[in-house]
Motif scaffolding. Structure first.
Motif, PDB file in Angstrom:
ATOM      1  N   THR A   1      34.269  78.023  19.908  1.00 39.28           N
ATOM      2  CA  THR A   1      35.198  77.088  19.533  1.00 39.28           C
ATOM      3  C   THR A   1      36.202  77.406  20.408  1.00 39.28           C
ATOM      4  OG1 THR A   1      34.170  76.530  17.667  1.00 39.28           O
ATOM      5  CG2 THR A   1      36.386  75.791  18.285  1.00 39.28           C
ATOM      6  N   LEU A   2      36.778  76.488  21.489  1.00 39.31           N
ATOM      7  CA  LEU A   2      38.100  76.760  22.185  1.00 39.31           C
ATOM      8  C   LEU A   2      39.056  75.674  21.814  1.00 39.31           C
ATOM      9  CD1 LEU A   2      36.376  78.251  24.463  1.00 39.31           C
ATOM     10  CD2 LEU A   2      38.409  77.942  25.717  1.00 39.31           C
TER      11      LEU A   2
ATOM     12  N   THR B   1      39.576  67.098   8.833  1.00 41.67           N
ATOM     13  CA  THR B   1      38.819  66.679   9.833  1.00 41.67           C
ATOM     14  C   THR B   1      37.677  67.660  10.472  1.00 41.67           C
ATOM     15  OG1 THR B   1      40.679  65.106  10.684  1.00 41.67           O
ATOM     16  CG2 THR B   1      38.744  65.106  11.733  1.00 41.67           C
ATOM     17  N   PRO B   2      36.663  67.394  10.345  1.00 41.68           N
ATOM     18  CA  PRO B   2      35.737  68.532  10.827  1.00 41.68           C
ATOM     19  C   PRO B   2      35.611  68.434  12.343  1.00 41.68           C
ATOM     20  CG  PRO B   2      34.380  66.943   9.751  1.00 41.68           C
ATOM     21  CD  PRO B   2      35.644  66.272   9.579  1.00 41.68           C
ATOM     22  N   LEU B   3      35.593  69.611  13.068  1.00 42.60           N
ATOM     23  CA  LEU B   3      35.668  69.623  14.501  1.00 42.60           C
ATOM     24  C   LEU B   3      34.014  70.278  14.672  1.00 42.60           C
ATOM     25  CD1 LEU B   3      39.134  71.625  14.737  1.00 42.60           C
ATOM     26  CD2 LEU B   3      38.586  69.192  14.884  1.00 42.60           C
ATOM     27  N   LYS B   4      33.285  69.132  14.797  1.00 38.88           N
ATOM     28  CA  LYS B   4      31.789  69.564  14.942  1.00 38.88           C
ATOM     29  C   LYS B   4      31.394  70.170  16.240  1.00 38.88           C
ATOM     30  CE  LYS B   4      29.759  66.647  11.475  1.00 38.88           C
ATOM     31  NZ  LYS B   4      29.810  67.886  10.675  1.00 38.88           N
TER      32      LYS B   4
ATOM     33  N   MET C   1      29.147  76.528  17.483  1.00 38.98           N
ATOM     34  CA  MET C   1      29.755  77.266  16.393  1.00 38.98           C
ATOM     35  C   MET C   1      29.889  76.442  15.084  1.00 38.98           C
ATOM     36  SD  MET C   1      31.195  80.217  16.587  1.00 38.98           S
ATOM     37  CE  MET C   1      32.556  80.764  16.055  1.00 38.98           C
ATOM     38  N   PRO C   2      29.969  76.877  13.900  1.00 36.07           N
ATOM     39  CA  PRO C   2      30.206  75.966  12.630  1.00 36.07           C
ATOM     40  C   PRO C   2      31.182  75.030  12.558  1.00 36.07           C
ATOM     41  CG  PRO C   2      30.068  78.448  11.982  1.00 36.07           C
ATOM     42  CD  PRO C   2      30.166  78.282  13.383  1.00 36.07           C
ATOM     43  N   ASP C   3      31.380  74.093  11.892  1.00 36.19           N
ATOM     44  CA  ASP C   3      32.401  73.019  12.057  1.00 36.19           C
ATOM     45  C   ASP C   3      33.716  73.968  11.677  1.00 36.19           C
ATOM     46  OD1 ASP C   3      30.867  70.404  10.204  1.00 36.19           O
ATOM     47  OD2 ASP C   3      30.593  71.301  12.102  1.00 36.19           O
TER      48      ASP C   3
ATOM     49  N   ASP D   1      50.670  71.095  10.485  1.00 36.67           N
ATOM     50  CA  ASP D   1      49.346  70.694  10.319  1.00 36.67           C
ATOM     51  C   ASP D   1      48.546  72.224  11.075  1.00 36.67           C
ATOM     52  OD1 ASP D   1      48.841  67.221  11.353  1.00 36.67           O
ATOM     53  OD2 ASP D   1      49.735  68.468   9.543  1.00 36.67           O
ATOM     54  N   ARG D   2      47.191  72.229  10.505  1.00 37.09           N
ATOM     55  CA  ARG D   2      46.661  73.435  10.970  1.00 37.09           C
ATOM     56  C   ARG D   2      45.161  73.072  11.347  1.00 37.09           C
ATOM     57  NH1 ARG D   2      48.916  77.243   6.347  1.00 37.09           N
ATOM     58  NH2 ARG D   2      50.742  76.212   6.115  1.00 37.09           N
ATOM     59  N   VAL D   3      44.782  74.065  12.284  1.00 36.96           N
ATOM     60  CA  VAL D   3      43.425  74.051  12.626  1.00 36.96           C
ATOM     61  C   VAL D   3      42.884  75.438  12.139  1.00 36.96           C
ATOM     62  CG1 VAL D   3      41.683  74.155  14.362  1.00 36.96           C
ATOM     63  CG2 VAL D   3      43.887  72.971  14.919  1.00 36.96           C
ATOM     64  N   PHE D   4      41.600  75.274  11.334  1.00 34.83           N
ATOM     65  CA  PHE D   4      41.160  76.403  10.792  1.00 34.83           C
ATOM     66  C   PHE D   4      39.669  76.543  11.417  1.00 34.83           C
ATOM     67  CE2 PHE D   4      40.332  79.496   7.649  1.00 34.83           C
ATOM     68  CZ  PHE D   4      38.993  79.068   7.186  1.00 34.83           C
TER      69      PHE D   4
END
Lengths: 122, 571, 101
Positions: free
Chosen positions: B260-261, B292-295, B278-280, B322-325
């Motif tokens: 994931t990039l 929000t899932p990043l699929k 990769m997983p969501d 906000d965060r990206v996990f």
């Protein structure tokens, strides 16, 4: 069922194995046996009696003294039972049997020594 | 009776027997079988003889004076340690209790009196076979242990080399939190982060197939491409294409890298995402609490050849905080004692129960431990927050030249036409060119940001005719970028011209940038009348240019933009 | 046998059926099931009806088969996958390069 005094087959196997040392083996056995016999006479407690009888039994069976081995086995078993009755009689029997086989071993010893001087070794 | 031919090598055999005649007899028998003989008349002598000479096999009379055979056997077995020294008890004991004693004392077999040569030879042979088997097992075990040590050392070396390659990363930036085992590399897990010249952040979470060195070896070329291109100002799409092409070329067919990039822009308040296998991931909005899932919409890197590779990304707006996990599949795949998976549902439960976003990591870690009972060593997690750009301090670029030769008075013009606009990003090249001018180096971040804004305005609003007001909300954002890609694919005509001019001024100099596009232009006065603000999702490009550069102005109905940069004499 | 093969009478199609866990342990058997077939079949089917689980080495094995079968031009169908297996194929987006039926 009659126990042999001296098993000739065992003796010839022994001679085959021991080669030149055959007579020394016989000497050693006879010396060992006399010592064991004195121990049997001297010792008072059942456990030592049993152990000595056991040990003597082993040697006798190796050396082909079948009846002697059998008597030692009986003594070993009897020494585990109480009361210790009839022990002296058994020891006496062992004495007697040894008296029979000892000259047989000595004769065997002579024979083998004579043989070694006449038979050509390689 | 014939001599038993020795079918094994000559052993050294210890005979412990108190009866002299029996001892003599047994010695002869054993010698005739081709072995060397040591003798002892009681248990103590036997132990001493063993200690000094270390015979390979022992024939032990059970009943002996001083120390009996059982005790001697115990002591000899102790001395032997891991090596198997077979002990054959010589006994006329027939009672089962006595036989049991022999076994307990460590005896391996029995030989009854009167001695039978054939049986003795067979037993010696069998015991020797066991002895050699044990010796082989120990040797192989030691060999395996040695090889294992070599492997561990190789991994240490590989990791040291890799760490040097990866050192230029910014994983320790204040807006990044991560959890990774020190040997994650050897599970194929890779975590990279770097600043772009504009101050944006690229983050990569990857998972190579396989384990050990094969998994780690692919990580190095990938990291070099990632860091090299990010530092030069290449975008996500180009970097992805290069990484995919490289892995496709160098890895065997059945190896690939799920990844994931992210491209996090603090100035534009957005995140660009590409997920291959990769997983969501999850984009957490602090204000609404929504995740929000990043699929994964793409195949992993290294599978498709360059022509088939899909570099399309998705863009989402982000607010401050906000965060990206992102997480590796080590989290989802964690099993409990009954082979049940932790799974996505449990992860969602942890999300739902979380009250303090700063504690999310600990809560997930704890949930995994509670589930499995112990930690796994291939769990990787990273959380990237959007913060004020001023809170971050990207490292200064390092230049390798001496500064003596430097172009001070020049100009250049480019015209990028439709076919080029579709597949080429000129920004890294233009930036490299400008950084030849030493006076500009201190402002490389601002320079890149301004160039990037001017170019994307010219391309998207000018040539492609996209309306920036579409980017009002989240769904608008998505539509905007989808529309952008669609129109770019279909583009037949149009151009973006870039004109750069560097002239000396007093002791320093001046750079003039002029960007023109073939589009319809816009109402310059109306846009300029809006106050300079950094909060709205759309239209911020103009503000940025006006804040970072000097004398920004638009003419020709908005089709031409100009901006200047100045620098003083260098100390 | 956890890797079972069947060639069509005209030799044009090879069906490989996987039983149990599709993981690295099946690596050799899987390769051998197609590697030496002469002439090379035109179509391939990997029947996953009895496959319980698929990991990344299985994905790698499918890529090897695809490479053997002509790469971009390969005609390979993955059939009867259960929900778990389908999910793995979906996340990795392997449906873009294999026919998942």
């Amino acid at each position: 069922m009659a126990d042999t005094h001296l098993n000739r087959d065992v003796l010839s196997a022994l001679q085959e194995v021991m080669g030149d040392e055959y007579s020394m083996l016989l000497d050693t056995f006879l010396a060992d046996s006399e010592e064991r016999l004195s121990q049997l006479h001297e010792t008072g407690d059942a456990e030592t009696l049993g152990a000595t009888a056991h040990s003597f039994k082993g040697s006798c069976s190796n050396m082909g003294a079948t009846r002697l081995a059998q008597l030692c086995h009986e003594l070993e078993q009897r020494s585990k039972q109480k009361p210790l009755s009839g022990i002296e009689r058994l020891v006496g029997e062992i004495d007697g049997e040894f008296a029979i086989v000892r000259p047989l071993y000595e004769a065997e010893r002579q024979r083998s020594l004579a043989q070694s001087t006449t038979v050509q070794r390689f | 009776m014939s001599i038993v031919q020795p079918m094994l090598e000559a052993l050294t055999i210890l005979i412990a027997e108190d009866s002299a005649a029996d001892r003599m007899l047994l010695s002869s028998i054993v010698r005739r079988q081709g072995h060397d003989v040591l003798t002892a008349a009681n248990g103590a002598e036997a132990v001493e003889a063993f200690r000094q000479q270390r015979p390979q096999l022992v024939l032990m009379d059970a009943m002996m004076p001083v120390m009996d055979g059982f005790e001697a056997a115990r002591q000899i077995k102790d001395l032997a340690g891991e090596t198997l020294v077979p002990i054959i008890f010589l006994t006329s004991l027939s009672e089962s209790e006595a036989l049991a004693r022999c076994l307990e004392a460590g005896g391996d077999d029995f030989l009854a009196k009167p001695y039978n040569q054939v049986i003795l030879a067979a037993k010696i042979k069998a015991m020797d076979r066991l002895r050699r088997l044990q010796a082989t097992v120990l040797e192989q075990r030691d060999q395996i242990a040695r090889h294992h040590d070599y492997l561990l050392n190789e991994q240490r070396v590989a990791k040291a080399v890799f760490d040097k390659v990866a050192h230029s990363g910014c994983l320790n930036a204040p807006n990044i939190r991560y959890l990774q085992s020190p040997y994650a590399l050897f599970n194929g897990d890779l975590l990279l982060a770097a600043f772009t010249p504009a101050g944006d952040m690229h983050v990569l979470l990857g998972d190579f197939t396989g384990h050990g060195l094969p998994a780690a070896v692919g990580a190095m070329p990938l990291a070099e491409v990632f860091y090299g291109m990010t530092a030069k100002g290449y975008g996500l799409a180009e970097t992805l294409r290069e990484m995919n092409a490289k892995l496709k070329r160098i890895l065997p067919v059945d190896m690939f890298c799920c990844a994931t990039l992210l491209n996090l822009s603090f100035q534009r308040r957005s995140v660009e995402v590409w997920n291959g296998g990769m997983p969501d991931g999850y984009l957490h909005s602090i204000a609404s609490g929504e995740r929000t899932p990043l699929k994964a919409r793409h195949l992993p890197l290294g599978v498709l050849n360059p022509q088939a590779f899909d570099d399309r990304t998705e863009v989402y707006p982000m607010a401050l905080g906000d965060r990206v996990f992102l997480l590796s599949d080590g989290v989802i795949d964690t099993c409990d004692a009954h082979e049940r998976l932790f799974g996505v549902e449990r992860l969602q439960q942890v999300f739902a129960a979380n009250r303090d976003p700063d504690r999310l990591f600990e809560e997930i870690d704890q949930a995994l431990r509670d589930f499995r009972g112990e930690a796994r060593d291939d769990v990787s997690m990273v959380e990237v927050s959007l913060v004020e750009a001023a809170q971050l301090s990207p490292p200064a670029l390092v230049y390798s030249d001496s500064g003596q030769s430097c172009p001070l008075d020049w100009s250049v013009s480019f015209e990028f036409r439709a076919a080029t606009l579709k597949r080429f990003n000129p920004l890294p090249y233009l930036l490299q060119l400008l950084l030849e001018v030493h006076g500009l180096r201190a402002q490389s971040g601002a320079l890149y940001s301004v160039l990037a804004e001017l170019y994307s305005n010219a391309l998207e609003h000018g040539v492609l005719g996209l309306d920036s007001s579409l980017k009002r909300d989240v769904s608008g954002f998505t539509r905007y970028y989808q529309e952008r890609n669609a129109r770019l694919d279909e583009l037949q005509e149009g151009y973006v011209r870039v004109h750069l001019q560097v002239t000396p001024r007093d002791e320093g100099g001046c750079l003039t940038i002029r960007v023109e596009d073939s589009g319809k232009g816009f109402d310059v006065e109306r846009v300029m009348a809006r106050p300079l603000d950094g909060i709205r999702l759309s239209g911020r490009g103009v503000s940025l240019i006006r804040q970072l550069g000097r004398n920004a102005n638009w003419c020709d109905d908005g089709r031409t933009a100009c901006v200047e940069f100045f620098w003083e004499a260098l100390a | 046998m956890s890797v079972v093969t069947e060639v069509s009478p005209d030799g044009q199609k090879l069906t490989i059926s996987i039983k149990g866990r599709f993981d690295f342990a099946k690596h050799q058997a899987f390769r051998e099931s197609y590697e030496f077939l002469q002439p090379k079949p035109d179509y391939f089917e990997v029947n996953l009806k009895d496959a319980t689980y698929l990991d990344s080495s299985a994905l790698g094995m499918l890529l090897l088969l695809r490479d053997h079968a002509g790469g971009e031009n390969a005609d390979i169908r993955l059939t009867h996958a259960n929900a778990d297996v389908r999910k793995i194929l979906a996340i990795s987006n392997f449906e873009h390069i294999f026919d998942v039926v």
